[in-house]
Design a protein around this motif. Structure first.
Motif, PDB file in Angstrom:
ATOM      1  N   SER A  37       0.834  -1.198   0.000  1.00 43.31           N
ATOM      2  CA  SER A  37       0.000   0.000   0.000  1.00 43.31           C
ATOM      3  C   SER A  37       0.871   1.252   0.000  1.00 43.31           C
ATOM      4  O   SER A  37       2.072   1.187   0.278  1.00 43.31           O
ATOM      5  N   LYS A  38       0.255   2.385  -0.292  1.00 39.90           N
ATOM      6  CA  LYS A  38       0.975   3.649  -0.290  1.00 39.90           C
ATOM      7  C   LYS A  38       1.558   3.935   1.087  1.00 39.90           C
ATOM      8  O   LYS A  38       2.704   4.399   1.206  1.00 39.90           O
ATOM      9  N   ASP A  39       0.798   3.647   2.144  1.00 43.16           N
ATOM     10  CA  ASP A  39       1.282   3.890   3.504  1.00 43.16           C
ATOM     11  C   ASP A  39       2.521   3.064   3.803  1.00 43.16           C
ATOM     12  O   ASP A  39       3.461   3.537   4.456  1.00 43.16           O
ATOM     13  N   ASP A  40       2.542   1.813   3.322  1.00 45.35           N
ATOM     14  CA  ASP A  40       3.709   0.953   3.545  1.00 45.35           C
ATOM     15  C   ASP A  40       4.933   1.504   2.822  1.00 45.35           C
ATOM     16  O   ASP A  40       6.051   1.485   3.357  1.00 45.35           O
ATOM     17  N   VAL A  41       4.728   1.990   1.607  1.00 43.72           N
ATOM     18  CA  VAL A  41       5.846   2.542   0.841  1.00 43.72           C
ATOM     19  C   VAL A  41       6.367   3.816   1.501  1.00 43.72           C
ATOM     20  O   VAL A  41       7.581   4.033   1.596  1.00 43.72           O
ATOM     21  N   VAL A  42       5.441   4.666   1.972  1.00 47.35           N
ATOM     22  CA  VAL A  42       5.846   5.899   2.655  1.00 47.35           C
ATOM     23  C   VAL A  42       6.656   5.569   3.900  1.00 47.35           C
ATOM     24  O   VAL A  42       7.694   6.190   4.174  1.00 47.35           O
ATOM     25  N   LEU A  43       6.208   4.579   4.687  1.00 47.44           N
ATOM     26  CA  LEU A  43       6.933   4.182   5.890  1.00 47.44           C
ATOM     27  C   LEU A  43       8.320   3.649   5.539  1.00 47.44           C
ATOM     28  O   LEU A  43       9.312   3.956   6.215  1.00 47.44           O
ATOM     29  N   PHE A  44       8.390   2.868   4.449  1.00 47.57           N
ATOM     30  CA  PHE A  44       9.675   2.352   3.994  1.00 47.57           C
ATOM     31  C   PHE A  44      10.627   3.489   3.626  1.00 47.57           C
ATOM     32  O   PHE A  44      11.811   3.472   3.958  1.00 47.57           O
ATOM     33  N   ILE A  45      10.094   4.497   2.910  1.00 44.62           N
ATOM     34  CA  ILE A  45      10.919   5.636   2.502  1.00 44.62           C
ATOM     35  C   ILE A  45      11.446   6.396   3.714  1.00 44.62           C
ATOM     36  O   ILE A  45      12.625   6.776   3.784  1.00 44.62           O
ATOM     37  N   ARG A  46      10.596   6.622   4.687  1.00 37.99           N
ATOM     38  CA  ARG A  46      11.027   7.327   5.896  1.00 37.99           C
ATOM     39  C   ARG A  46      12.072   6.532   6.661  1.00 37.99           C
ATOM     40  O   ARG A  46      13.049   7.080   7.166  1.00 37.99           O
ATOM     41  N   ASP A  47      11.848   5.219   6.752  1.00 38.72           N
ATOM     42  CA  ASP A  47      12.821   4.349   7.405  1.00 38.72           C
ATOM     43  C   ASP A  47      14.152   4.394   6.665  1.00 38.72           C
ATOM     44  O   ASP A  47      15.230   4.484   7.263  1.00 38.72           O
ATOM     45  N   LEU A  48      14.059   4.347   5.327  1.00 38.21           N
ATOM     46  CA  LEU A  48      15.263   4.360   4.497  1.00 38.21           C
ATOM     47  C   LEU A  48      16.075   5.635   4.714  1.00 38.21           C
ATOM     48  O   LEU A  48      17.299   5.590   4.905  1.00 38.21           O
ATOM     49  N   PHE A  49      15.408   6.788   4.693  1.00 35.08           N
ATOM     50  CA  PHE A  49      16.128   8.053   4.863  1.00 35.08           C
ATOM     51  C   PHE A  49      16.635   8.216   6.296  1.00 35.08           C
ATOM     52  O   PHE A  49      17.649   8.890   6.520  1.00 35.08           O
ATOM     53  N   THR A  50      15.940   7.613   7.246  1.00 36.82           N
ATOM     54  CA  THR A  50      16.436   7.649   8.621  1.00 36.82           C
ATOM     55  C   THR A  50      17.748   6.895   8.723  1.00 36.82           C
ATOM     56  O   THR A  50      18.734   7.393   9.288  1.00 36.82           O
ATOM     57  N   SER A  60      14.075   2.749  -9.426  1.00 35.62           N
ATOM     58  CA  SER A  60      14.049   2.050 -10.713  1.00 35.62           C
ATOM     59  C   SER A  60      12.754   1.286 -10.926  1.00 35.62           C
ATOM     60  O   SER A  60      12.549   0.699 -11.982  1.00 35.62           O
ATOM     61  N   GLY A  61      11.879   1.284  -9.902  1.00 39.41           N
ATOM     62  CA  GLY A  61      10.600   0.594 -10.025  1.00 39.41           C
ATOM     63  C   GLY A  61       9.557   1.473 -10.668  1.00 39.41           C
ATOM     64  O   GLY A  61       9.843   2.269 -11.563  1.00 39.41           O
ATOM     65  N   ASP A  62       8.317   1.354 -10.200  1.00 39.29           N
ATOM     66  CA  ASP A  62       7.250   2.148 -10.801  1.00 39.29           C
ATOM     67  C   ASP A  62       7.392   3.619 -10.425  1.00 39.29           C
ATOM     68  O   ASP A  62       7.918   3.965  -9.367  1.00 39.29           O
ATOM     69  N   GLU A  63       6.902   4.479 -11.312  1.00 43.62           N
ATOM     70  CA  GLU A  63       7.093   5.921 -11.134  1.00 43.62           C
ATOM     71  C   GLU A  63       6.360   6.465  -9.911  1.00 43.62           C
ATOM     72  O   GLU A  63       6.830   7.402  -9.274  1.00 43.62           O
ATOM     73  N   LYS A  64       5.229   5.848  -9.551  1.00 42.53           N
ATOM     74  CA  LYS A  64       4.483   6.340  -8.401  1.00 42.53           C
ATOM     75  C   LYS A  64       5.309   6.252  -7.125  1.00 42.53           C
ATOM     76  O   LYS A  64       5.341   7.188  -6.324  1.00 42.53           O
ATOM     77  N   SER A  65       5.990   5.120  -6.927  1.00 43.10           N
ATOM     78  CA  SER A  65       6.842   4.971  -5.745  1.00 43.10           C
ATOM     79  C   SER A  65       7.991   5.965  -5.784  1.00 43.10           C
ATOM     80  O   SER A  65       8.371   6.541  -4.762  1.00 43.10           O
ATOM     81  N   ALA A  66       8.535   6.170  -6.991  1.00 41.20           N
ATOM     82  CA  ALA A  66       9.648   7.102  -7.128  1.00 41.20           C
ATOM     83  C   ALA A  66       9.216   8.531  -6.809  1.00 41.20           C
ATOM     84  O   ALA A  66       9.967   9.300  -6.195  1.00 41.20           O
ATOM     85  N   VAL A  67       7.997   8.898  -7.218  1.00 40.19           N
ATOM     86  CA  VAL A  67       7.498  10.241  -6.913  1.00 40.19           C
ATOM     87  C   VAL A  67       7.345  10.421  -5.400  1.00 40.19           C
ATOM     88  O   VAL A  67       7.619  11.491  -4.856  1.00 40.19           O
ATOM     89  N   LEU A  68       6.936   9.348  -4.717  1.00 41.95           N
ATOM     90  CA  LEU A  68       6.805   9.420  -3.260  1.00 41.95           C
ATOM     91  C   LEU A  68       8.142   9.710  -2.585  1.00 41.95           C
ATOM     92  O   LEU A  68       8.187  10.331  -1.525  1.00 41.95           O
ATOM     93  N   VAL A  69       9.230   9.261  -3.218  1.00 43.67           N
ATOM     94  CA  VAL A  69      10.555   9.522  -2.648  1.00 43.67           C
ATOM     95  C   VAL A  69      10.807  11.020  -2.567  1.00 43.67           C
ATOM     96  O   VAL A  69      11.295  11.531  -1.556  1.00 43.67           O
ATOM     97  N   SER A  70      10.465  11.749  -3.625  1.00 45.52           N
ATOM     98  CA  SER A  70      10.698  13.198  -3.620  1.00 45.52           C
ATOM     99  C   SER A  70       9.774  13.904  -2.641  1.00 45.52           C
ATOM    100  O   SER A  70      10.149  14.937  -2.072  1.00 45.52           O
TER     101      SER A  70
END
Length: 582
Positions: free
Chosen positions: A159-172, A194-204
């Motif tokens: 889910s989007k929430d899981d990806v967002v949590l992963f991104i925050r964990d990653l940057f931490t 390198s995956g889907d663009e939606k996940s990549a946009v969430l990174v920014s």
């Protein structure tokens, strides 16, 4: 002092405190208990210190913040990996402070005051860094999760929430860890990008882009800088939103610095990012503010082929800004760009170089003369014969069109049969924009009758182009070119033998036909009727041109009345001739 390897000088001598091995969940709880115990002792002793009381009050403020932060998360134990460096570092700092507090409680103070001041300042600085990292952990939301997040790529079904949590964990992890932590975090980040663009946009949106930019700093580990540059180059290439976020986070300056001083792989990644950022016209002005024009020029002169190509792309992007063009002129850009047109340069680089030259040539006559002086016309003519792409052909033709405003170039082009024939072929077989540019050149050049006869076979194509409403200006260019070719008698005869072209022309005269401005076909008819001979005029009359011209005259269309009179005069002659014979 790095939080993962604190080094502190005590009054008794030098002591290095190495972080303990990765704690288990049980030892993590014990470590937290020991930290809380030390905090209680230090908060009390900071109030009773007999020496350096002011410094201890500053430290007490930080100790209070630390206590509050440690009490704010109920989920410490599931995250031993995240805390394996930070908590031992905090414990080491507090232990050292406790030893200092014991000395400062004595009266009179037994040791060197200068040495103690240095130790207190060092410990206070370490405590500030550790508080900052702890605050980062808490604000990321990672420590508020009851289960630990493993640094691995989210599943496609996440889910989007899981990806967002992963991104925050990653940057931490990226910010609080050592080089090994950072490299693993960057690997995961690149996998996500390198995956889907939606996940990549969430990174920014959700990631700390400013910290990613910070990793470009020269003091950072070289592989980390390269990975960070790669991540940024992907981010800015994704879409306008990601590009804007990186630019507003201050990414352009550090990327230009990397392009100037980095290794070849770093320069290539930075050049990709700079080209992408400058693709937004609103960002072009910033290049001058960072002294970026010089950096880009140097990358073109001495960079690897890849860095050179992307630097050329960035120069092309920013050349639309007037103040940047001024700097380009000062930096000798024209000479460099003309050199880039030679066949030994990669096709993509030549395409971007000629695109930039086209922008400069259309902006000011000083660039036109400079291109000519550098031998640019000859190289452009060679490029016309063997362009690396359709876009390069368009840019080349645009540049030649701009240079044709110079009298000497106009004469050279007008007398070149090969060039004129090439224009005729582009009118017959080129894309619409190329047909427009070629038509415009034919109408503007002083072409000899012989060369006009050489391209008479493109007249039917010009008639068809007159019917096309797009691109804007195509109809005007086509009609002007056709009028120019019809000044040759043999061309007029050939044109009138082409029944389809004559029919198309007469249909365009019809007032009910709203696809073309009436003054354009009227001008073509006038060119035929002016000196085309009675045979040409009779064919126009027979095709029905007179009745349309009569209506257009009543509508006061420019040239319609005169063209109508000439055709009418031809019709009267025909009637009288028939009467005499009868």
């Amino acid at each position: 002092m790095h939080p993962s390897s604190p080094t502190m000088d005590s009054a008794a001598g030098d002591t290095q405190v190495q972080p303990p091995p990765l704690p288990s969940a049980a030892s993590l709880e014990a470590l937290l208990d020991s930290i809380n115990h030390l905090l209680s002792l230090l908060l009390l002793s900071s109030l009773t210190a007999r020496s350096f009381f002011g410094r201890w009050q500053l430290i007490r403020t930080k100790l209070t913040s630390l206590l509050s932060s440690l009490s704010s998360s109920p989920h410490w134990s599931p995250h031993p990996l995240l805390l394996s460096t930070l908590l031992p570092s905090i414990h080491s700092t507090l232990s050292f402070l406790h030893s200092l507090s014991l000395q400062c409680s004595l009266s009179p103070f037994p040791g060197s005051k200068l040495h103690m001041q240095s130790d207190l300042d060092m410990a206070s600085s370490s405590l500030s860094d550790q508080l900052q990292h702890l605050d980062l952990l808490l604000h990321s939301g990672v420590l508020h999760q009851a289960t630990a997040i493993v640094l691995s790529h989210p599943a496609p079904s996440s889910s989007k929430d899981d990806v967002v949590l992963f991104i925050r964990d990653l940057f931490t992890r990226l910010q609080i860890g050592g080089n090994e932590f950072k490299m693993k975090a960057l690997d995961s980040l690149l996998q996500l990008l390198s995956g889907d663009e939606k996940s990549a946009v969430l990174v920014s949106r959700e990631g700390n882009v400013a910290y990613l930019i910070h990793l470009l700093d020269l003091n950072n580990f070289s592989p980390i800088r390269e990975q960070a540059a790669t991540a940024l180059s992907i981010l800015v290439s994704l879409n306008n939103e990601s590009r804007k976020i990186v630019f507003e986070a201050g990414g352009l300056g550090p990327l230009l610095k990397v392009l100037e001083t980095g290794s070849n792989p770093l320069k290539e990644k930075a050049a990709v990012a700079v080209e992408a950022i400058t693709a937004d016209p609103e960002n072009a002005w910033a290049i001058s503010a960072y002294g970026g024009v010089h950096v880009l020029m140097e990358a073109c002169r001495s960079g690897s082929p890849a860095a050179q190509c992307h630097a050329l792309g960035a120069i092309r992007n920013v050349a639309v800004a007037e103040d940047v063009r001024t700097v380009l002129a000062e930096e000798g850009a024209v000479s460099l760009l003309v050199q880039m047109l030679c066949s030994s340069v990669a096709a993509a680089a030549r395409e971007k170089a000629v695109s930039c030259i086209a922008i400069l040539a259309s902006s000011h006559e000083k660039f036109q003369y400079s291109i000519i002086q550098e031998g640019g016309l000859q190289r452009l003519m060679h490029l016309l014969e063997d362009p690396p792409s359709a876009d390069a052909l368009e840019s080349t033709l645009r540049t030649v069109s701009s240079l044709s405003k110079v009298d000497s170039v106009n004469r050279t082009l007008s007398s070149s049969t090969a060039f004129i024939v090439h224009l005729g072929e582009l009118i017959k077989h080129g894309r619409l924009i190329l047909q427009q540019l070629a038509s415009s050149l034919i109408s503007e050049l002083s072409i000899s009758d012989g060369n006009k006869r050489a391209i008479a076979n493109c007249m039917s194509s010009l008639v068809r182009l007159m019917e096309s409403p797009k691109p804007v200006g195509l109809q005007e260019s086509a009609s002007s070119a056709l009028v120019s070719l019809l000044t040759v008698r043999s061309n007029r005869k050939d044109f009138m033998r082409d029944e389809k072209s004559v029919t198309r022309l007469v249909q365009m005269l019809d007032p009910r036909n709203e696809t073309v401005l009436k003054k354009l076909p009227v001008a073509v008819v006038a060119a035929v009727a002016a000196s085309g001979g009675d045979g040409c005029r009779r064919r126009l009359v027979a095709a029905g041109a007179c009745q349309h011209l009569h209506k257009l005259s009543e509508m006061e269309i420019a040239g319609a009345r005169k063209a109508s009179q000439r055709l009418a005069g031809s019709r009267l002659k025909t009637i009288f001739s028939r009467t005499w014979k009868e």
